[in-house]
Design a protein around this motif. Structure first.
Motif, PDB file in Angstrom:
ATOM      1  N   THR A   5       0.836  -1.200   0.000  1.00 45.81           N
ATOM      2  CA  THR A   5       0.000   0.000   0.000  1.00 45.81           C
ATOM      3  C   THR A   5       0.872   1.252   0.000  1.00 45.81           C
ATOM      4  OG1 THR A   5      -1.718  -1.192   1.202  1.00 45.81           O
ATOM      5  CG2 THR A   5      -1.852   1.213   1.218  1.00 45.81           C
ATOM      6  N   LYS A   6       1.926   1.230   0.801  1.00 44.41           N
ATOM      7  CA  LYS A   6       2.848   2.374   0.835  1.00 44.41           C
ATOM      8  C   LYS A   6       3.473   2.601  -0.545  1.00 44.41           C
ATOM      9  CE  LYS A   6       4.196   2.191   5.692  1.00 44.41           C
ATOM     10  NZ  LYS A   6       5.321   2.016   6.619  1.00 44.41           N
ATOM     11  N   ARG A   7       3.835   1.519  -1.209  1.00 48.26           N
ATOM     12  CA  ARG A   7       4.444   1.654  -2.541  1.00 48.26           C
ATOM     13  C   ARG A   7       3.434   2.166  -3.574  1.00 48.26           C
ATOM     14  NH1 ARG A   7       8.221  -3.094  -1.414  1.00 48.26           N
ATOM     15  NH2 ARG A   7      10.116  -1.949  -0.873  1.00 48.26           N
ATOM     16  N   VAL A   8       2.172   1.778  -3.439  1.00 44.31           N
ATOM     17  CA  VAL A   8       1.127   2.304  -4.331  1.00 44.31           C
ATOM     18  C   VAL A   8       0.998   3.813  -4.121  1.00 44.31           C
ATOM     19  CG1 VAL A   8      -1.377   2.327  -4.753  1.00 44.31           C
ATOM     20  CG2 VAL A   8      -0.160   0.148  -4.585  1.00 44.31           C
ATOM     21  N   LEU A   9       0.981   4.228  -2.871  1.00 42.20           N
ATOM     22  CA  LEU A   9       0.902   5.659  -2.571  1.00 42.20           C
ATOM     23  C   LEU A   9       2.153   6.385  -3.069  1.00 42.20           C
ATOM     24  CD1 LEU A   9      -0.659   5.372   0.987  1.00 42.20           C
ATOM     25  CD2 LEU A   9      -1.693   6.578  -0.958  1.00 42.20           C
ATOM     26  N   ALA A  10       3.310   5.770  -2.884  1.00 44.64           N
ATOM     27  CA  ALA A  10       4.559   6.372  -3.350  1.00 44.64           C
ATOM     28  C   ALA A  10       4.572   6.493  -4.871  1.00 44.64           C
ATOM     29  CB  ALA A  10       5.755   5.552  -2.870  1.00 44.64           C
ATOM     30  N   ALA A  11       4.117   5.469  -5.565  1.00 41.76           N
ATOM     31  CA  ALA A  11       4.063   5.518  -7.034  1.00 41.76           C
ATOM     32  C   ALA A  11       3.096   6.604  -7.498  1.00 41.76           C
ATOM     33  CB  ALA A  11       3.656   4.152  -7.586  1.00 41.76           C
ATOM     34  N   SER A  12       1.995   6.759  -6.799  1.00 46.14           N
ATOM     35  CA  SER A  12       1.030   7.808  -7.147  1.00 46.14           C
ATOM     36  C   SER A  12       1.635   9.189  -6.911  1.00 46.14           C
ATOM     37  CB  SER A  12      -0.250   7.644  -6.325  1.00 46.14           C
ATOM     38  OG  SER A  12      -0.873   6.426  -6.645  1.00 46.14           O
ATOM     39  N   LEU A  13       2.346   9.335  -5.805  1.00 45.23           N
ATOM     40  CA  LEU A  13       3.008  10.609  -5.540  1.00 45.23           C
ATOM     41  C   LEU A  13       4.041  10.902  -6.620  1.00 45.23           C
ATOM     42  CD1 LEU A  13       3.525  13.086  -3.774  1.00 45.23           C
ATOM     43  CD2 LEU A  13       5.103  11.687  -2.410  1.00 45.23           C
ATOM     44  N   LYS A  14       4.806   9.896  -6.986  1.00 47.68           N
ATOM     45  CA  LYS A  14       5.826  10.078  -8.021  1.00 47.68           C
ATOM     46  C   LYS A  14       5.184  10.487  -9.351  1.00 47.68           C
ATOM     47  CE  LYS A  14       9.866   7.763  -9.937  1.00 47.68           C
ATOM     48  NZ  LYS A  14      10.697   6.549  -9.886  1.00 47.68           N
ATOM     49  N   LYS A  15       4.069   9.857  -9.686  1.00 44.33           N
ATOM     50  CA  LYS A  15       3.372  10.213 -10.922  1.00 44.33           C
ATOM     51  C   LYS A  15       2.906  11.668 -10.884  1.00 44.33           C
ATOM     52  CE  LYS A  15      -0.357   8.915 -14.020  1.00 44.33           C
ATOM     53  NZ  LYS A  15      -1.496   8.032 -14.247  1.00 44.33           N
ATOM     54  N   LEU A  16       2.319  12.062  -9.762  1.00 39.84           N
ATOM     55  CA  LEU A  16       1.866  13.445  -9.626  1.00 39.84           C
ATOM     56  C   LEU A  16       3.031  14.427  -9.636  1.00 39.84           C
ATOM     57  CD1 LEU A  16      -0.943  12.899  -6.960  1.00 39.84           C
ATOM     58  CD2 LEU A  16      -1.259  13.534  -9.370  1.00 39.84           C
ATOM     59  N   LEU A  17       4.155  14.033  -9.019  1.00 41.48           N
ATOM     60  CA  LEU A  17       5.340  14.898  -9.011  1.00 41.48           C
ATOM     61  C   LEU A  17       5.924  15.075 -10.411  1.00 41.48           C
ATOM     62  CD1 LEU A  17       7.119  13.794  -5.736  1.00 41.48           C
ATOM     63  CD2 LEU A  17       6.372  16.124  -6.310  1.00 41.48           C
ATOM     64  N   GLY A  18       5.653  14.132 -11.285  1.00 40.88           N
ATOM     65  CA  GLY A  18       6.082  14.286 -12.673  1.00 40.88           C
ATOM     66  C   GLY A  18       5.277  15.339 -13.407  1.00 40.88           C
ATOM     67  N   ASP A  29      -5.757  14.708  -4.200  1.00 44.31           N
ATOM     68  CA  ASP A  29      -5.130  14.324  -5.475  1.00 44.31           C
ATOM     69  C   ASP A  29      -4.471  12.960  -5.343  1.00 44.31           C
ATOM     70  OD1 ASP A  29      -5.737  16.837  -6.627  1.00 44.31           O
ATOM     71  OD2 ASP A  29      -3.790  17.681  -6.024  1.00 44.31           O
ATOM     72  N   LEU A  30      -3.766  12.800  -4.263  1.00 42.60           N
ATOM     73  CA  LEU A  30      -3.001  11.579  -4.026  1.00 42.60           C
ATOM     74  C   LEU A  30      -3.894  10.350  -3.862  1.00 42.60           C
ATOM     75  CD1 LEU A  30      -0.078  10.699  -3.722  1.00 42.60           C
ATOM     76  CD2 LEU A  30      -0.242  11.211  -1.313  1.00 42.60           C
ATOM     77  N   ASN A  32      -6.962  10.004  -4.838  1.00 45.48           N
ATOM     78  CA  ASN A  32      -7.659   9.750  -6.108  1.00 45.48           C
ATOM     79  C   ASN A  32      -6.756   8.992  -7.065  1.00 45.48           C
ATOM     80  OD1 ASN A  32      -9.939  11.081  -5.200  1.00 45.48           O
ATOM     81  ND2 ASN A  32      -9.532  12.965  -6.338  1.00 45.48           N
ATOM     82  N   GLU A  33      -5.510   9.415  -7.170  1.00 41.37           N
ATOM     83  CA  GLU A  33      -4.554   8.758  -8.069  1.00 41.37           C
ATOM     84  C   GLU A  33      -4.277   7.318  -7.623  1.00 41.37           C
ATOM     85  OE1 GLU A  33      -2.276   8.046 -11.218  1.00 41.37           O
ATOM     86  OE2 GLU A  33      -3.260   9.979 -10.967  1.00 41.37           O
ATOM     87  N   ALA A  34      -4.147   7.115  -6.321  1.00 35.63           N
ATOM     88  CA  ALA A  34      -3.828   5.783  -5.783  1.00 35.63           C
ATOM     89  C   ALA A  34      -5.059   4.888  -5.675  1.00 35.63           C
ATOM     90  CB  ALA A  34      -3.180   5.916  -4.413  1.00 35.63           C
ATOM     91  N   GLU A  35      -6.217   5.495  -5.800  1.00 41.78           N
ATOM     92  CA  GLU A  35      -7.481   4.765  -5.652  1.00 41.78           C
ATOM     93  C   GLU A  35      -7.579   4.102  -4.277  1.00 41.78           C
ATOM     94  OE1 GLU A  35      -7.901   2.195  -9.089  1.00 41.78           O
ATOM     95  OE2 GLU A  35      -8.127   3.903 -10.432  1.00 41.78           O
ATOM     96  N   VAL A  36      -7.271   4.890  -3.255  1.00 44.79           N
ATOM     97  CA  VAL A  36      -7.419   4.458  -1.864  1.00 44.79           C
ATOM     98  C   VAL A  36      -8.179   5.550  -1.115  1.00 44.79           C
ATOM     99  CG1 VAL A  36      -5.282   3.095  -1.866  1.00 44.79           C
ATOM    100  CG2 VAL A  36      -5.221   5.463  -1.075  1.00 44.79           C
ATOM    101  N   SER A  37      -8.593   5.239   0.076  1.00 45.94           N
ATOM    102  CA  SER A  37      -9.323   6.230   0.880  1.00 45.94           C
ATOM    103  C   SER A  37      -8.347   7.133   1.633  1.00 45.94           C
ATOM    104  CB  SER A  37     -10.237   5.510   1.874  1.00 45.94           C
ATOM    105  OG  SER A  37      -9.453   4.848   2.852  1.00 45.94           O
ATOM    106  N   ARG A  38      -8.867   8.262   2.067  1.00 43.55           N
ATOM    107  CA  ARG A  38      -8.061   9.162   2.910  1.00 43.55           C
ATOM    108  C   ARG A  38      -7.648   8.424   4.190  1.00 43.55           C
ATOM    109  NH1 ARG A  38      -8.318  14.635   1.500  1.00 43.55           N
ATOM    110  NH2 ARG A  38      -7.866  15.338   3.616  1.00 43.55           N
ATOM    111  N   LYS A  39      -8.559   7.618   4.711  1.00 38.69           N
ATOM    112  CA  LYS A  39      -8.277   6.853   5.928  1.00 38.69           C
ATOM    113  C   LYS A  39      -7.067   5.939   5.712  1.00 38.69           C
ATOM    114  CE  LYS A  39     -10.502   3.732   9.179  1.00 38.69           C
ATOM    115  NZ  LYS A  39     -11.699   2.979   9.509  1.00 38.69           N
ATOM    116  N   THR A  40      -7.008   5.301   4.537  1.00 33.65           N
ATOM    117  CA  THR A  40      -5.864   4.432   4.225  1.00 33.65           C
ATOM    118  C   THR A  40      -4.583   5.247   4.187  1.00 33.65           C
ATOM    119  OG1 THR A  40      -7.237   2.886   2.996  1.00 33.65           O
ATOM    120  CG2 THR A  40      -4.877   2.869   2.503  1.00 33.65           C
ATOM    121  N   PHE A  41      -4.642   6.409   3.550  1.00 31.11           N
ATOM    122  CA  PHE A  41      -3.454   7.271   3.504  1.00 31.11           C
ATOM    123  C   PHE A  41      -2.994   7.597   4.920  1.00 31.11           C
ATOM    124  CE2 PHE A  41      -1.353  11.314   3.833  1.00 31.11           C
ATOM    125  CZ  PHE A  41      -0.323  11.182   2.906  1.00 31.11           C
ATOM    126  N   TYR A  42      -3.917   8.082   5.757  1.00 30.77           N
ATOM    127  CA  TYR A  42      -3.546   8.516   7.102  1.00 30.77           C
ATOM    128  C   TYR A  42      -3.206   7.351   8.036  1.00 30.77           C
ATOM    129  CZ  TYR A  42      -4.552  13.340   5.966  1.00 30.77           C
ATOM    130  OH  TYR A  42      -4.516  14.584   5.401  1.00 30.77           O
TER     131      TYR A  42
END
Length: 192
Positions: A5-18, A29-30, A32-42
């Motif tokens: 899950t962390k790597r999915v979030l990291a890949a989404s961040l990297k894509k957005l940073l591009g 934004d993050l 939505n890109e990762a297709e996870v909930s805010r709760k999962t992020f936090y």
């Protein structure tokens, strides 16, 4: 599952940073890109900077291990240049965003550079005769210079090409660490 899950979030961040600077990316934004909930992020990260730090450490480990333990410091340094250049849009967006917000990219670059300098130090004759305090001083001194050199290169749009940068580093290190160690050991012997 957690690292996945962390790597999915990291890949989404990297894509957005591009596509945009770090300070323009929102949690929404993050997720939505990762297709996870805010709760999962936090659940995994406090904020975007926490995710960025984790992603840089995780990716940095893979960059350093790409050539294996037997690779020379030059091969690993070359790989580091290639990593930066291959992720130029991402690195530049991080650089531009955090230039005013802290030293995150500097810490990340230092984590990549310091082990290479340790490897170079340990390849020198008589390195084992240098006191730990002096070894630390030397490695931190070189690391500070090389990290600033890298960040200057990033800030300059990653110009000149990595081949020129490696050539300069090779000339810089050619004999300088060995000379420091030799002078240190001779000085210590004279004091006895």
């Amino acid at each position: 599952m957690s690292n996945m899950t962390k790597r999915v979030l990291a890949a989404s961040l990297k894509k957005l940073l591009g596509q945009m600077p770090l300070d323009k990316i929102t949690i929404q934004d993050l997720v939505n890109e990762a297709e996870v909930s805010r709760k999962t992020f936090y659940y995994h990260f406090q904020d975007i900077y926490d995710l960025l730090e984790w992603a840089l450490v995780d990716e940095g480990k893979r960059v350093l291990e790409a050539h294996g333990a037997e690779a020379s410091w030059q091969e690993k340094m070359w790989n580091t240049f290639q990593y930066f250049q291959g992720n130029q849009a991402v690195i530049l967006n991080i650089y531009r965003s955090i230039q005013k917000n802290g030293e995150l990219l500097e810490r990340h670059t230092s984590r990549l550079i310091y082990p290479l300098l340790e490897q170079l130090f340990e390849a020198q004759p008589r390195h084992e005769e240098v006191a730990e305090e002096d070894r630390q001083f030397l490695l931190e001194f070189y690391s500070y210079g090389v990290v600033k050199f890298f960040l200057y290169w990033v800030g300059n749009g990653m110009k000149p090409e990595p081949e020129q940068m490696m050539s300069r580093l090779n000339r810089l290190f050619d004999g300088s660490m060995e000379d420091f160690i030799r002078r240190y050991v001779e000085s210590a012997e004279e004091k006895k």
